[in-house]
Design a protein around this motif. Structure first.
Motif, PDB file in Angstrom:
ATOM      1  N   ASP A  85       0.861  -1.191   0.000  1.00 43.66           N
ATOM      2  CA  ASP A  85       0.000   0.000   0.000  1.00 43.66           C
ATOM      3  C   ASP A  85       0.896   1.240   0.000  1.00 43.66           C
ATOM      4  N   ILE A  86       0.898   1.974  -1.103  1.00 44.89           N
ATOM      5  CA  ILE A  86       1.730   3.187  -1.162  1.00 44.89           C
ATOM      6  C   ILE A  86       0.856   4.440  -1.193  1.00 44.89           C
ATOM      7  N   ASN A 141      -9.021   9.382  -5.127  1.00 43.80           N
ATOM      8  CA  ASN A 141      -9.195   8.543  -3.927  1.00 43.80           C
ATOM      9  C   ASN A 141      -8.993   7.053  -4.222  1.00 43.80           C
ATOM     10  N   ARG A 142      -8.406   6.741  -5.358  1.00 42.79           N
ATOM     11  CA  ARG A 142      -8.097   5.337  -5.691  1.00 42.79           C
ATOM     12  C   ARG A 142      -6.701   5.009  -5.168  1.00 42.79           C
ATOM     13  N   PRO A 143      -6.417   3.718  -4.892  1.00 41.15           N
ATOM     14  CA  PRO A 143      -5.051   3.351  -4.484  1.00 41.15           C
ATOM     15  C   PRO A 143      -4.041   3.758  -5.557  1.00 41.15           C
ATOM     16  N   VAL A 144      -2.896   4.256  -5.099  1.00 38.55           N
ATOM     17  CA  VAL A 144      -1.870   4.723  -6.034  1.00 38.55           C
ATOM     18  C   VAL A 144      -1.395   3.593  -6.942  1.00 38.55           C
ATOM     19  N   VAL A 169       2.740  11.027  -7.164  1.00 39.55           N
ATOM     20  CA  VAL A 169       4.108  11.382  -7.554  1.00 39.55           C
ATOM     21  C   VAL A 169       5.110  10.490  -6.810  1.00 39.55           C
ATOM     22  N   GLN A 170       4.886  10.376  -5.518  1.00 42.19           N
ATOM     23  CA  GLN A 170       5.763   9.562  -4.669  1.00 42.19           C
ATOM     24  C   GLN A 170       5.755   8.097  -5.121  1.00 42.19           C
ATOM     25  N   GLY A 171       4.562   7.569  -5.349  1.00 39.91           N
ATOM     26  CA  GLY A 171       4.444   6.182  -5.787  1.00 39.91           C
ATOM     27  C   GLY A 171       5.026   5.976  -7.171  1.00 39.91           C
TER      28      GLY A 171
END
Length: 309
Positions: free
Chosen positions: A77-78, A85-88, A275-277
């Protein structure tokens, strides 16, 4: 060989921790409150504070970083996108196929151009073909991707009307992005192939093969190219990782829905988790490709395998 593989895999761990630390720190010190970005400027201070507590943003920096790494390692989970609001991970995997296809197409362009031209240049050293091809290779290394992409659009779309300028749904859509992205890699592969072949064809065993009356094509393709391939494989592998991570400009110019364009759009909207993911995903892809190249390198070169027996 097993020791070599384990050693290379262990090297990945500090690299990935370093990437997560740098990216997380950069996102942490970037101005802007994620809770305020999600709720909007009209939200009350109490609502914003409640969301900050729910997201763990009120925790110290090291606690936030440890939580991020723990979720990434244990649950893959990132984070979630502030915008959708979706998982990255879902956001990235939804667009990664386009980036992967573009990188494959660009690499095919680079190999199909770079290796044959490099071989002929080495065989015909100091000829007109060698001079012209090296000048073009120098131009290819120096030319920015975005500039070449715009030139291709002007020529093949605006002037000739042969190819579409945007989209990524057919082979015709892939030609110009692959050429733009693969040009620099083709130039690098050409130069590496030429220098590697020049070094090999001066060896005594090549002279011996020719003295024995071997066909010139056998001498070049079997004896010379086989031994010259080791550094070329390393360059091709490293460049493939570079193509995966360096397609940002190409995807933006040709409106390709890939990881690079997703990251650019996320930066504009300050969607920091994406961006991070995205950076972490590209770093992981690059590291895994380097690992595969190292393993292939060891498979091709017995000197490396012998060091770990």
């Amino acid at each position: 060989m097993i020791k070599y593989v384990l050693r290379r895999v262990l090297f990945l761990i500090p690299v990935l921790f370093g990437v997560t630390f740098i990216v997380f720190t950069l996102m942490y010190i970037t101005p802007g409150d994620p809770a305020k970005l999600i709720l909007g400027e009209q939200a009350s201070a109490d609502t914003i504070q409640a969301l900050r507590q729910e997201m763990g943003l009120d925790q110290p920096y090291l606690v936030q970083y440890a939580t991020y790494v723990k979720k990434a390692l244990l649950h893959q989970d990132i984070g979630r996108s502030y915008v959708t609001n979706r998982p990255v991970m879902q956001e990235i995997m939804g667009v990664f196929p386009a980036t992967f296809q573009l990188a494959i197409a660009a690499m095919l362009v680079a190999i199909l151009i770079g290796i044959p031209v490099g071989i002929i240049s080495a065989i015909k050293q100091y000829s007109i073909f060698d001079t012209v091809s090296m000048l073009i290779a120098l131009l290819g290394v120096s030319m920015p991707v975005f500039w070449l992409g715009l030139l291709l659009i002007i020529l093949f779309t605006v002037k000739l009307g042969w190819l579409p300028a945007s989209g990524f749904t057919s082979v015709k859509h892939m030609i110009m992005p692959a050429l733009a992205l693969g040009a620099m890699t083709a130039a690098i592969v050409t130069r590496m192939t030429r220098s590697s072949m020049l070094e090999v064809i001066r060896q005594d065993y090549i002279r011996t093969a020719r003295a024995k009356g071997q066909n010139e094509s056998v001498v070049v393709l079997k004896h010379a190219l086989g031994n010259a391939l080791i550094p070329i494989i390393a360059v091709v592998g490293l460049q493939f990782g570079h193509l995966l991570g360096g397609a940002v400009l190409t995807e933006s110019i040709f409106s390709i829905p890939g990881v690079g364009r997703l990251m650019v759009d996320s930066i504009k909207m300050r969607d920091f988790p994406v961006v991070q993911g995205g950076v972490l995903f590209i770093a992981l892809s690059f590291s895994l490709i380097n690992l595969l190249v190292d393993l292939l390198y060891a498979y091709v070169d017995p000197r490396i395998r012998s060091q770990y027996k």
